[in-house]
Design a protein around this motif. Structure first.
Motif, PDB file in Angstrom:
ATOM      1  N   ILE B  26       1.083  -1.170   0.137  1.00 14.31           N
ATOM      2  CA  ILE B  26       0.132  -0.018   0.030  1.00 14.31           C
ATOM      3  C   ILE B  26       0.939   1.119  -0.154  1.00 14.31           C
ATOM      4  CG2 ILE B  26      -1.650   1.194   1.483  1.00 14.31           C
ATOM      5  CD1 ILE B  26      -2.911  -1.168   2.244  1.00 14.31           C
ATOM      6  N   SER B  27       0.467   2.394  -0.674  1.00 14.49           N
ATOM      7  CA  SER B  27       1.171   3.402  -0.853  1.00 14.49           C
ATOM      8  C   SER B  27       1.355   4.223   0.441  1.00 14.49           C
ATOM      9  CB  SER B  27       0.446   4.377  -1.819  1.00 14.49           C
ATOM     10  OG  SER B  27       1.375   5.640  -1.829  1.00 14.49           O
ATOM     11  N   GLY B  28       2.809   4.473   0.621  1.00 11.64           N
ATOM     12  CA  GLY B  28       3.104   5.096   2.087  1.00 11.64           C
ATOM     13  C   GLY B  28       3.603   4.155   3.176  1.00 11.64           C
ATOM     14  N   HIS B  29       3.372   2.840   2.992  1.00 14.33           N
ATOM     15  CA  HIS B  29       3.642   1.845   4.039  1.00 14.33           C
ATOM     16  C   HIS B  29       5.024   1.612   3.917  1.00 14.33           C
ATOM     17  CE1 HIS B  29      -0.599  -0.085   5.061  1.00 14.33           C
ATOM     18  NE2 HIS B  29      -0.628   1.231   4.944  1.00 14.33           N
ATOM     19  N   ALA B  30       5.709   1.729   4.957  1.00 15.12           N
ATOM     20  CA  ALA B  30       7.168   1.650   4.987  1.00 15.12           C
ATOM     21  C   ALA B  30       7.516   0.057   5.257  1.00 15.12           C
ATOM     22  CB  ALA B  30       7.985   2.653   6.144  1.00 15.12           C
ATOM     23  N   THR B  31       6.764  -0.536   6.060  1.00 11.68           N
ATOM     24  CA  THR B  31       7.169  -1.843   6.523  1.00 11.68           C
ATOM     25  C   THR B  31       6.540  -2.778   5.489  1.00 11.68           C
ATOM     26  OG1 THR B  31       7.428  -1.009   8.894  1.00 11.68           O
ATOM     27  CG2 THR B  31       7.248  -3.346   8.356  1.00 11.68           C
ATOM     28  N   LEU B  32       7.359  -3.818   5.112  1.00  7.71           N
ATOM     29  CA  LEU B  32       6.889  -4.789   4.108  1.00  7.71           C
ATOM     30  C   LEU B  32       7.222  -6.160   4.821  1.00  7.71           C
ATOM     31  CD1 LEU B  32       6.892  -4.911   0.348  1.00  7.71           C
ATOM     32  CD2 LEU B  32       7.710  -6.732   1.664  1.00  7.71           C
ATOM     33  N   TYR B  33       6.392  -6.913   4.591  1.00  9.05           N
ATOM     34  CA  TYR B  33       6.716  -8.349   5.024  1.00  9.05           C
ATOM     35  C   TYR B  33       6.534  -9.682   4.023  1.00  9.05           C
ATOM     36  CZ  TYR B  33       5.390  -6.008   9.615  1.00  9.05           C
ATOM     37  OH  TYR B  33       5.223  -5.121  10.747  1.00  9.05           O
ATOM     38  N   TRP B  34       7.261 -10.742   4.128  1.00  5.85           N
ATOM     39  CA  TRP B  34       6.775 -11.736   3.533  1.00  5.85           C
ATOM     40  C   TRP B  34       6.521 -12.967   4.463  1.00  5.85           C
ATOM     41  CZ3 TRP B  34       5.727 -12.394  -1.567  1.00  5.85           C
ATOM     42  CH2 TRP B  34       6.165 -11.303  -2.463  1.00  5.85           C
ATOM     43  N   TYR B  35       5.610 -13.577   4.185  1.00  8.48           N
ATOM     44  CA  TYR B  35       5.193 -14.820   5.257  1.00  8.48           C
ATOM     45  C   TYR B  35       5.210 -16.114   4.308  1.00  8.48           C
ATOM     46  CZ  TYR B  35       3.957 -11.683   9.233  1.00  8.48           C
ATOM     47  OH  TYR B  35       3.784 -10.959  10.191  1.00  8.48           O
ATOM     48  N   GLN B  36       5.358 -17.062   4.869  1.00  7.88           N
ATOM     49  CA  GLN B  36       4.980 -18.212   4.239  1.00  7.88           C
ATOM     50  C   GLN B  36       3.892 -19.025   4.941  1.00  7.88           C
ATOM     51  OE1 GLN B  36       7.862 -21.802   5.224  1.00  7.88           O
ATOM     52  NE2 GLN B  36       7.615 -22.106   2.963  1.00  7.88           N
ATOM     53  N   GLN B  37       2.720 -19.475   4.240  1.00  9.66           N
ATOM     54  CA  GLN B  37       1.564 -20.160   4.913  1.00  9.66           C
ATOM     55  C   GLN B  37       1.400 -21.544   4.299  1.00  9.66           C
ATOM     56  OE1 GLN B  37      -2.142 -18.408   4.658  1.00  9.66           O
ATOM     57  NE2 GLN B  37      -2.855 -19.449   6.621  1.00  9.66           N
ATOM     58  N   ILE B  38       1.989 -22.480   5.041  1.00 10.66           N
ATOM     59  CA  ILE B  38       1.699 -23.642   4.645  1.00 10.66           C
ATOM     60  C   ILE B  38       0.328 -24.334   4.984  1.00 10.66           C
ATOM     61  CG2 ILE B  38       2.751 -26.200   5.223  1.00 10.66           C
ATOM     62  CD1 ILE B  38       5.226 -25.179   5.494  1.00 10.66           C
ATOM     63  N   LEU B  39      -0.018 -25.350   4.180  1.00 14.51           N
ATOM     64  CA  LEU B  39      -1.870 -25.657   4.301  1.00 14.51           C
ATOM     65  C   LEU B  39      -1.901 -26.005   5.859  1.00 14.51           C
ATOM     66  CD1 LEU B  39      -4.210 -26.116   2.913  1.00 14.51           C
ATOM     67  CD2 LEU B  39      -3.445 -28.275   2.583  1.00 14.51           C
ATOM     68  N   GLY B  40      -2.750 -25.554   6.304  1.00 11.47           N
ATOM     69  CA  GLY B  40      -3.205 -25.932   7.735  1.00 11.47           C
ATOM     70  C   GLY B  40      -2.417 -25.408   8.954  1.00 11.47           C
ATOM     71  N   GLN B  41      -1.590 -24.251   8.768  1.00 14.64           N
ATOM     72  CA  GLN B  41      -0.560 -23.749   9.557  1.00 14.64           C
ATOM     73  C   GLN B  41      -0.952 -22.259   9.357  1.00 14.64           C
ATOM     74  OE1 GLN B  41       3.505 -24.872   9.350  1.00 14.64           O
ATOM     75  NE2 GLN B  41       3.084 -27.230   8.994  1.00 14.64           N
ATOM     76  N   GLY B  42      -0.463 -21.519  10.621  1.00 12.36           N
ATOM     77  CA  GLY B  42      -0.296 -20.003  10.547  1.00 12.36           C
ATOM     78  C   GLY B  42       0.740 -19.455   9.660  1.00 12.36           C
ATOM     79  N   PRO B  43       0.593 -18.178   9.487  1.00 14.76           N
ATOM     80  CA  PRO B  43       1.539 -17.553   8.657  1.00 14.76           C
ATOM     81  C   PRO B  43       3.042 -17.497   9.521  1.00 14.76           C
ATOM     82  CG  PRO B  43      -0.304 -16.089   8.613  1.00 14.76           C
ATOM     83  CD  PRO B  43      -0.590 -17.480   9.661  1.00 14.76           C
ATOM     84  N   LYS B  44       4.072 -17.731   8.578  1.00 14.18           N
ATOM     85  CA  LYS B  44       5.377 -17.636   9.386  1.00 14.18           C
ATOM     86  C   LYS B  44       6.233 -16.641   8.614  1.00 14.18           C
ATOM     87  CE  LYS B  44       9.227 -20.282   8.452  1.00 14.18           C
ATOM     88  NZ  LYS B  44       9.927 -21.653   8.272  1.00 14.18           N
ATOM     89  N   LEU B  45       6.771 -15.742   9.339  1.00 15.13           N
ATOM     90  CA  LEU B  45       7.566 -14.640   8.898  1.00 15.13           C
ATOM     91  C   LEU B  45       8.900 -15.049   8.215  1.00 15.13           C
ATOM     92  CD1 LEU B  45       7.716 -11.570   8.613  1.00 15.13           C
ATOM     93  CD2 LEU B  45       9.256 -11.752  10.701  1.00 15.13           C
TER      94      LEU B  45
END
Lengths: 111, 115
Positions: B26-45
């Motif tokens: 999103i424009s102006g958002h300074a922080t960016l994250y990549w997460y991995q989400q394996i099926l049946g699990q929560g997002p992992k940074l």
């Protein structure tokens, strides 16, 4: 370290039933707490949040209260609808804006 | 306001091949994250950027994963070579810097299948 534990699913309820999804956390300092929801085929979106102890977050009939004494942030809704069927994630963020997510709880509401 | 954009939405590759995912926050958002989400699990940074600097990449498998955020806006995540266990949804998220906003805005994700 920081972590979130939420109740495992899947959860299946009839329409208009009461919903509780338990979430507890471990954190150093004073985290912010969140519930995110993921509807089928969509990305995660914020459902509600609370930034300090005793705050209550609410949205779309869902509520959760930040309980520091029990390190909990349970999600509740008095009367679920079919459209609430989704996966719900509890999460916390620390002072470094790092987020920690639970494993998710799948909810299916049947008519 | 436009949301977080990701592409491609779906990708199927053979193991040992390479793949790249793109994210426009999103424009102006300074922080960016990549997460991995394996099926049946929560997002992992996997990695967190503040502008174009890395804040946390402690869980990024650096022997095969790389990410960059040139000019502090768009970001790419690359996997080379891919393994079967990399099959997952790769989520990009962004946020305004600092608290109490603290809210993450997610893209729809890029689903990777490694055969």
């Amino acid at each position: 370290g920081n972590s979130v534990t939420q109740m495992e699913g899947p959860v299946t309820l009839s329409e208009e039933a009461f919903l509780t999804i338990n979430c507890t956390y471990t954190a150093t300092g004073y985290p912010s707490l969140f519930w995110y929801v993921q509807y089928p085929g969509e990305g995660l979106q914020l459902l509600l949040k609370a930034t300090k102890a005793d705050d209550k977050g609410s949205n779309k009939g869902f509520e959760a209260t930040y309980r520091k004494e029990t390190t909990s942030f349970h999600l509740e809704k008095g009367s679920v609808q079919v459209s609430d069927s989704a996966v719900y994630f509890c999460a916390l963020s620390d002072t470094g804006n790092q987020f920690y997510f639970g494993t998710g709880t799948s909810l299916t509401v049947i008519p | 306001e436009a949301g977080v954009a990701q592409s491609p939405r779906y990708k199927i590759i053979e193991k040992r091949q390479s793949v790249a995912f793109w994210c426009n926050p999103i424009s102006g958002h300074a922080t960016l994250y990549w997460y991995q989400q394996i099926l049946g699990q929560g997002p992992k940074l996997l990695i967190q950027f503040q502008n174009n600097g890395v804040v946390d990449d402690s869980q990024l498998p650096k022997d095969r994963f790389s990410a960059e955020r040139l000019k502090g806006v768009d970001s790419t995540l690359k996997i080379q070579p891919a393994k079967l266990e990399d099959s997952a949804v790769y989520l990009c998220a962004s946020s305004l810097r600092g608290r109490p906003t603290g809210e993450l805005f997610f893209g729809e994700g890029s689903r990777l299948t490694v055969l």
